[in-house]
Design a protein around this motif. Structure first.
Motif, PDB file in Angstrom:
ATOM      1  N   ARG A 112     -25.270  37.568   6.113  1.00  0.00           N
ATOM      2  CA  ARG A 112     -25.183  38.142   7.409  1.00  0.00           C
ATOM      3  C   ARG A 112     -23.845  37.886   8.110  1.00  0.00           C
ATOM      4  NH1 ARG A 112     -30.318  36.617   7.933  1.00  0.00           N
ATOM      5  NH2 ARG A 112     -29.916  35.699   9.982  1.00  0.00           N
ATOM      6  N   LEU A 113     -23.787  36.322   8.278  1.00  0.00           N
ATOM      7  CA  LEU A 113     -22.691  35.585   8.760  1.00  0.00           C
ATOM      8  C   LEU A 113     -21.387  36.159   8.240  1.00  0.00           C
ATOM      9  CD1 LEU A 113     -23.999  32.019   8.864  1.00  0.00           C
ATOM     10  CD2 LEU A 113     -23.569  33.506  10.935  1.00  0.00           C
ATOM     11  N   VAL A 114     -21.113  36.205   6.929  1.00  0.00           N
ATOM     12  CA  VAL A 114     -19.962  36.596   6.362  1.00  0.00           C
ATOM     13  C   VAL A 114     -19.602  37.979   6.879  1.00  0.00           C
ATOM     14  CG1 VAL A 114     -18.584  37.034   4.438  1.00  0.00           C
ATOM     15  CG2 VAL A 114     -19.987  34.888   4.694  1.00  0.00           C
ATOM     16  N   ARG A 115     -20.691  38.926   6.701  1.00  0.00           N
ATOM     17  CA  ARG A 115     -20.570  40.404   6.824  1.00  0.00           C
ATOM     18  C   ARG A 115     -20.194  40.549   8.569  1.00  0.00           C
ATOM     19  NH1 ARG A 115     -25.556  43.902   5.949  1.00  0.00           N
ATOM     20  NH2 ARG A 115     -26.126  42.856   8.147  1.00  0.00           N
ATOM     21  N   GLY A 116     -20.774  39.759   9.383  1.00  0.00           N
ATOM     22  CA  GLY A 116     -20.373  39.240  10.799  1.00  0.00           C
ATOM     23  C   GLY A 116     -20.794  40.502  11.641  1.00  0.00           C
ATOM     24  N   ASP A 117     -21.690  41.587  11.399  1.00  0.00           N
ATOM     25  CA  ASP A 117     -21.962  42.704  12.144  1.00  0.00           C
ATOM     26  C   ASP A 117     -23.433  42.604  12.917  1.00  0.00           C
ATOM     27  OD1 ASP A 117     -22.953  45.011   9.267  1.00  0.00           O
ATOM     28  OD2 ASP A 117     -23.535  42.894  10.058  1.00  0.00           O
ATOM     29  N   GLY A 118     -23.553  41.302  12.868  1.00  0.00           N
ATOM     30  CA  GLY A 118     -24.952  40.889  13.575  1.00  0.00           C
ATOM     31  C   GLY A 118     -24.797  41.439  15.459  1.00  0.00           C
ATOM     32  N   ALA A 119     -25.694  40.997  16.064  1.00  0.00           N
ATOM     33  CA  ALA A 119     -25.625  41.215  17.575  1.00  0.00           C
ATOM     34  C   ALA A 119     -24.380  40.331  17.995  1.00  0.00           C
ATOM     35  CB  ALA A 119     -26.948  40.835  17.964  1.00  0.00           C
ATOM     36  N   LEU A 120     -23.546  40.808  18.931  1.00  0.00           N
ATOM     37  CA  LEU A 120     -22.537  40.414  19.301  1.00  0.00           C
ATOM     38  C   LEU A 120     -23.082  38.759  20.146  1.00  0.00           C
ATOM     39  CD1 LEU A 120     -20.513  43.085  20.814  1.00  0.00           C
ATOM     40  CD2 LEU A 120     -20.036  41.719  18.642  1.00  0.00           C
ATOM     41  N   ALA A 121     -24.221  38.879  20.626  1.00  0.00           N
ATOM     42  CA  ALA A 121     -24.656  37.445  21.331  1.00  0.00           C
ATOM     43  C   ALA A 121     -25.001  36.683  20.229  1.00  0.00           C
ATOM     44  CB  ALA A 121     -25.830  38.031  22.297  1.00  0.00           C
ATOM     45  N   ASP A 122     -25.212  36.961  19.005  1.00  0.00           N
ATOM     46  CA  ASP A 122     -25.539  35.841  18.018  1.00  0.00           C
ATOM     47  C   ASP A 122     -24.601  34.737  18.125  1.00  0.00           C
ATOM     48  OD1 ASP A 122     -25.960  34.208  15.651  1.00  0.00           O
ATOM     49  OD2 ASP A 122     -26.492  36.016  14.497  1.00  0.00           O
ATOM     50  N   ASP A 155     -24.560  32.130  16.445  1.00  0.00           N
ATOM     51  CA  ASP A 155     -23.609  31.555  15.001  1.00  0.00           C
ATOM     52  C   ASP A 155     -22.439  32.490  14.596  1.00  0.00           C
ATOM     53  OD1 ASP A 155     -25.308  29.530  14.713  1.00  0.00           O
ATOM     54  OD2 ASP A 155     -26.881  30.553  13.463  1.00  0.00           O
ATOM     55  N   VAL A 156     -22.452  33.797  14.756  1.00  0.00           N
ATOM     56  CA  VAL A 156     -21.599  34.728  14.523  1.00  0.00           C
ATOM     57  C   VAL A 156     -20.294  34.521  15.479  1.00  0.00           C
ATOM     58  CG1 VAL A 156     -20.641  37.071  14.555  1.00  0.00           C
ATOM     59  CG2 VAL A 156     -23.060  36.428  13.358  1.00  0.00           C
ATOM     60  N   LEU A 157     -20.697  34.212  16.824  1.00  0.00           N
ATOM     61  CA  LEU A 157     -19.547  33.714  17.529  1.00  0.00           C
ATOM     62  C   LEU A 157     -18.852  32.615  17.334  1.00  0.00           C
ATOM     63  CD1 LEU A 157     -21.143  34.853  20.942  1.00  0.00           C
ATOM     64  CD2 LEU A 157     -19.239  36.291  19.838  1.00  0.00           C
ATOM     65  N   ARG A 158     -19.663  31.619  16.963  1.00  0.00           N
ATOM     66  CA  ARG A 158     -18.987  30.278  16.501  1.00  0.00           C
ATOM     67  C   ARG A 158     -18.076  30.568  15.154  1.00  0.00           C
ATOM     68  NH1 ARG A 158     -20.945  25.232  18.006  1.00  0.00           N
ATOM     69  NH2 ARG A 158     -22.589  26.181  18.935  1.00  0.00           N
ATOM     70  N   LEU A 159     -18.707  31.174  14.378  1.00  0.00           N
ATOM     71  CA  LEU A 159     -17.734  31.427  13.086  1.00  0.00           C
ATOM     72  C   LEU A 159     -16.360  32.188  13.554  1.00  0.00           C
ATOM     73  CD1 LEU A 159     -17.490  31.535   9.972  1.00  0.00           C
ATOM     74  CD2 LEU A 159     -18.986  33.495   9.800  1.00  0.00           C
ATOM     75  N   ARG A 160     -16.664  33.225  14.230  1.00  0.00           N
ATOM     76  CA  ARG A 160     -15.553  33.978  14.750  1.00  0.00           C
ATOM     77  C   ARG A 160     -14.438  33.014  15.238  1.00  0.00           C
ATOM     78  NH1 ARG A 160     -18.277  39.615  16.832  1.00  0.00           N
ATOM     79  NH2 ARG A 160     -18.691  40.451  14.860  1.00  0.00           N
ATOM     80  N   GLN A 161     -15.059  32.192  16.230  1.00  0.00           N
ATOM     81  CA  GLN A 161     -13.889  31.342  16.962  1.00  0.00           C
ATOM     82  C   GLN A 161     -13.593  30.193  16.070  1.00  0.00           C
ATOM     83  OE1 GLN A 161     -16.229  28.789  19.749  1.00  0.00           O
ATOM     84  NE2 GLN A 161     -14.363  28.016  20.785  1.00  0.00           N
ATOM     85  N   THR A 195     -11.356  26.737   8.695  1.00  0.00           N
ATOM     86  CA  THR A 195     -12.273  27.180   9.314  1.00  0.00           C
ATOM     87  C   THR A 195     -13.656  26.484   8.926  1.00  0.00           C
ATOM     88  OG1 THR A 195     -11.423  29.432   8.989  1.00  0.00           O
ATOM     89  CG2 THR A 195     -13.735  29.311   9.716  1.00  0.00           C
ATOM     90  N   ALA A 196     -13.745  26.300   7.681  1.00  0.00           N
ATOM     91  CA  ALA A 196     -15.014  25.497   7.306  1.00  0.00           C
ATOM     92  C   ALA A 196     -15.074  24.068   7.693  1.00  0.00           C
ATOM     93  CB  ALA A 196     -15.223  25.416   5.762  1.00  0.00           C
ATOM     94  N   LYS A 249     -25.066  23.651   7.061  1.00  0.00           N
ATOM     95  CA  LYS A 249     -24.417  23.950   5.842  1.00  0.00           C
ATOM     96  C   LYS A 249     -24.221  25.440   5.592  1.00  0.00           C
ATOM     97  CE  LYS A 249     -24.197  19.544   4.857  1.00  0.00           C
ATOM     98  NZ  LYS A 249     -23.231  18.925   5.817  1.00  0.00           N
ATOM     99  N   GLU A 250     -25.140  26.286   5.777  1.00  0.00           N
ATOM    100  CA  GLU A 250     -24.889  27.649   5.760  1.00  0.00           C
ATOM    101  C   GLU A 250     -23.787  28.281   6.440  1.00  0.00           C
ATOM    102  OE1 GLU A 250     -28.736  29.176   6.276  1.00  0.00           O
ATOM    103  OE2 GLU A 250     -29.273  29.215   4.255  1.00  0.00           O
ATOM    104  N   LEU A 251     -23.613  27.771   7.616  1.00  0.00           N
ATOM    105  CA  LEU A 251     -22.543  28.187   8.542  1.00  0.00           C
ATOM    106  C   LEU A 251     -21.243  28.093   8.220  1.00  0.00           C
ATOM    107  CD1 LEU A 251     -21.599  29.748  11.328  1.00  0.00           C
ATOM    108  CD2 LEU A 251     -22.014  27.553  12.408  1.00  0.00           C
ATOM    109  N   GLN A 252     -21.087  26.616   7.555  1.00  0.00           N
ATOM    110  CA  GLN A 252     -19.896  26.082   7.030  1.00  0.00           C
ATOM    111  C   GLN A 252     -19.420  26.846   6.030  1.00  0.00           C
ATOM    112  OE1 GLN A 252     -20.785  21.962   6.234  1.00  0.00           O
ATOM    113  NE2 GLN A 252     -21.652  21.599   8.223  1.00  0.00           N
ATOM    114  N   VAL A 253     -20.421  27.065   4.982  1.00  0.00           N
ATOM    115  CA  VAL A 253     -20.086  27.886   3.889  1.00  0.00           C
ATOM    116  C   VAL A 253     -19.827  29.372   4.101  1.00  0.00           C
ATOM    117  CG1 VAL A 253     -21.297  28.843   1.861  1.00  0.00           C
ATOM    118  CG2 VAL A 253     -21.458  26.512   2.135  1.00  0.00           C
ATOM    119  N   ALA A 254     -20.439  29.862   5.077  1.00  0.00           N
ATOM    120  CA  ALA A 254     -19.709  31.238   5.725  1.00  0.00           C
ATOM    121  C   ALA A 254     -18.298  31.246   5.788  1.00  0.00           C
ATOM    122  CB  ALA A 254     -20.682  31.764   6.728  1.00  0.00           C
ATOM    123  N   GLY A 255     -17.898  30.022   6.644  1.00  0.00           N
ATOM    124  CA  GLY A 255     -16.529  30.255   7.042  1.00  0.00           C
ATOM    125  C   GLY A 255     -15.518  29.901   5.984  1.00  0.00           C
TER     126      GLY A 255
END
Length: 140
Positions: free
Chosen positions: A77-87, A89-95, A24-25, A36-42
């Motif tokens: 916030r990214l790891v928790r993943g409960d942000g707005a569905l349109a976010d 970064d959250v969508l990219r992380l899930r993908q 994922t990362a 880097k924060e998005l990568q680390v969240a993954g």
């Protein structure tokens, strides 16, 4: 549990099934090399099963809470993943997490991420408010 050092985090990552987290990362590194924060969240999503082995619903919340003091609000916030569905970064992380489940590519080794984790942790420390003596400006 609150993690206070990259070493503690690395121990948790090694304790879990970290191959999916590595993939994922790595996918996030390819698509967003500067984030880097998005990568680390993954990557740190991989500690969820270690912290909540029998409670799948609590994994993201427990992992997010554990890394918050070390890696900061955005990673939390990214790891928790409960942000707005349109976010985006959250969508990219899930993908990336979904793609990482089926990926059969070499994502490197966990130790390759230590420097990135240290970088994000150091940035977070610089952003923390400085506590002074009681009553001093900036004291909490």
């Amino acid at each position: 549990m609150e993690l206070r050092s990259v070493e503690e985090l690395m121990d948790l990552l090694y304790a879990g099934r970290y191959q999916h987290a590595l993939r994922t990362a790595a996918l996030l590194r390819r698509s967003r090399p500067a984030d880097k924060e998005l990568q680390v969240a993954g990557l740190v999503q991989g500690i969820g099963p270690v912290l909540s082995p029998g409670d799948e619903a609590a994994r993201a919340r427990r992992a997010a809470a554990a890394v918050r003091p070390l890696l900061g609000e955005r990673v939390f916030r990214l790891v928790r993943g409960d942000g707005a569905l349109a976010d985006d970064d959250v969508l990219r992380l899930r993908q990336a997490a979904e793609e990482g489940r089926t990926g059969g590519f070499d994502a490197g080794v966990l130790e390759d991420w230590r420097t990135v984790l240290e970088l994000v942790a150091a940035r977070n420390r610089r952003l923390d408010p400085v506590e002074g003596p009681p009553g001093a400006p900036g004291a909490q």
